[in-house]
Design a protein around this motif. Structure first.
Motif, short mmCIF file in Angstrom:
data_model
loop_
_atom_site.label_atom_id
_atom_site.label_comp_id
_atom_site.label_asym_id
_atom_site.label_seq_id
_atom_site.Cartn_x
_atom_site.Cartn_y
_atom_site.Cartn_z
N GLU A 86 1.02 11.16 -7.12
CA GLU A 86 -0.58 11.72 -7.12
C GLU A 86 -0.67 12.93 -6.28
O GLU A 86 -1.33 13.95 -6.72
CB GLU A 86 -1.31 10.33 -6.47
N GLY A 87 0.19 13.00 -5.35
CA GLY A 87 0.19 14.19 -4.21
C GLY A 87 1.38 14.88 -3.93
O GLY A 87 1.27 15.74 -3.44
N ASN A 88 2.35 14.74 -4.84
CA ASN A 88 3.66 15.49 -4.91
C ASN A 88 4.21 15.41 -3.36
O ASN A 88 4.62 16.20 -3.03
CB ASN A 88 3.62 16.72 -5.53
N PHE A 89 4.18 14.18 -2.79
CA PHE A 89 4.39 14.11 -1.35
C PHE A 89 6.08 14.25 -1.19
O PHE A 89 6.74 13.64 -1.92
CB PHE A 89 3.82 12.75 -0.69
N ASP A 90 6.35 14.71 0.14
CA ASP A 90 7.79 14.60 0.29
C ASP A 90 8.30 13.31 0.83
O ASP A 90 9.30 12.58 0.72
CB ASP A 90 8.13 15.78 1.46
N ILE A 91 7.13 12.72 1.48
CA ILE A 91 7.39 11.14 2.04
C ILE A 91 6.07 10.41 1.72
O ILE A 91 5.17 10.80 1.74
CB ILE A 91 7.40 11.51 3.73
N VAL A 92 6.28 8.91 1.48
CA VAL A 92 5.36 8.04 1.43
C VAL A 92 5.66 7.01 2.16
O VAL A 92 6.71 6.43 2.37
CB VAL A 92 4.83 7.79 -0.13
N SER A 93 4.77 6.80 3.54
CA SER A 93 4.88 6.03 4.33
C SER A 93 3.97 4.68 4.13
O SER A 93 3.00 4.54 4.00
CB SER A 93 4.70 6.51 5.69
N GLY A 94 4.74 3.36 4.36
CA GLY A 94 3.83 2.33 4.43
C GLY A 94 3.07 2.02 5.54
O GLY A 94 3.74 2.34 6.63
N THR A 95 1.85 1.77 5.60
CA THR A 95 1.13 1.70 6.81
C THR A 95 0.47 0.30 6.78
O THR A 95 -0.24 -0.48 5.93
CB THR A 95 -0.22 2.50 7.06
N ARG A 96 0.51 -0.56 7.88
CA ARG A 96 0.00 -1.74 8.49
C ARG A 96 -1.43 -1.48 9.13
O ARG A 96 -2.14 -2.56 9.25
CB ARG A 96 0.84 -2.59 9.24
N TYR A 97 -1.60 -0.18 9.49
CA TYR A 97 -2.81 -0.04 10.18
C TYR A 97 -3.96 0.64 9.37
O TYR A 97 -4.83 1.26 10.02
CB TYR A 97 -2.46 0.71 11.29
N LYS A 98 -4.06 0.48 8.13
CA LYS A 98 -5.23 1.41 7.35
C LYS A 98 -5.54 0.35 6.17
O LYS A 98 -4.59 -0.26 5.50
CB LYS A 98 -4.58 2.55 6.82
N GLY A 99 -6.76 0.61 5.38
CA GLY A 99 -7.08 0.02 4.28
C GLY A 99 -7.08 -1.57 4.52
O GLY A 99 -7.18 -2.02 5.39
N ASN A 100 -6.41 -2.13 3.36
CA ASN A 100 -6.05 -3.63 3.28
C ASN A 100 -4.69 -4.01 3.90
O ASN A 100 -3.89 -4.90 3.62
CB ASN A 100 -6.36 -4.07 2.02
N GLY A 101 -3.98 -2.96 4.57
CA GLY A 101 -2.64 -3.36 5.18
C GLY A 101 -2.76 -4.06 6.24
O GLY A 101 -3.96 -4.47 7.00
N GLY A 102 -1.73 -5.06 6.83
CA GLY A 102 -1.87 -5.67 7.98
C GLY A 102 -0.49 -6.44 8.20
O GLY A 102 0.62 -6.05 7.67
N VAL A 103 -0.45 -7.21 9.34
CA VAL A 103 0.69 -7.92 9.82
C VAL A 103 0.57 -9.53 10.01
O VAL A 103 -0.52 -9.77 10.06
CB VAL A 103 0.93 -7.53 11.29
#
Length: 209
Positions: A86-103
């Motif tokens: 989608e953004g031709n990104f160099d890195i895609v990082s998983g986040t627990r602190y955004k959207g429906n992310g969580g721990v």
């Protein structure tokens, strides 16, 4: 759904006592050695060297790094790939602190430590990424190689330094919300020593970036 995705799974086992190697050998028999590459090492030599060891055997242009103890769910990998395209990104990082992310599976103390560490880091380093200490990420292979050459930290700070250096080097980073489930097997390694070394590493990064 992994249809249409050309992949190989490289398993780096540092002599862990939880039977990872046995399971990996069974998977190798089922899926074949071209799909499951088992690359064990005799003893624990650190995360950075495990990345290098795995990269030497990777044939693809992109590398997804994840924990093999079920705390990272493979269902997010197609999301990472979608985001990268989608953004031709160099890195895609998983986040627990955004959207429906969580721990899931952490006690309050552990959650507070993680949130606190993340907050201090955001204030000091302004990385523009919401989750710095997670290790579930997709990298362009040559970007990962260049970052590892630059990184000097060990332990938890290593993940953070990877993002900070990536920002310094003008690599682009996308984020995908993930749910992190605390390890099903074994004990978590976050103790007082790790917290002290994390803070020292954070201050070193602050001073040198």
């Amino acid at each position: 759904n992994f249809s249409g995705i050309n992949y190989e799974i490289i398993i780096i086992d540092d002599g862990s006592p939880d039977g990872t190697k046995d399971v990996a050998e069974q998977l190798e028999k089922i899926y074949g050695p071209d799909k499951i590459l088992l690359k064990p090492r005799e003893k624990k030599l650190g995360l950075g060297t495990a990345y290098i060891h795995g990269m030497e055997h990777a044939t693809g242009n992109y590398i997804v790094i994840m924990d093999a103890d079920l705390s990272h769910h493979p269902k997010f990998i197609p999301e990472f790939i979608r985001k990268q395209k989608e953004g031709n990104f160099d890195i895609v990082s998983g986040t627990r602190y955004k959207g429906n992310g969580g721990v899931y599976g952490w006690d309050l103390k552990r959650k507070l430590i993680s949130r606190g560490a993340n907050f201090i880091t955001q204030v000091l380093l302004r990385p523009g990424v919401s989750d710095l200490t997670g290790s579930f990420r997709l990298y362009r292979k040559e970007v990962l190689q260049k970052l590892i050459e630059k990184c000097i930290s060990k332990g938890y700070v290593f993940q953070m330094e990877m993002i900070v250096r990536a920002r310094q080097m003008d690599y682009t980073i996308g984020e995908v919300p993930i749910s992190f489930v605390d390890r099903v097997y074994g004990e978590s390694k976050l103790g007082g020593n790790e917290i002290v070394s994390f803070l020292k590493g954070l201050l070193t990064l602050f001073a040198t970036t």
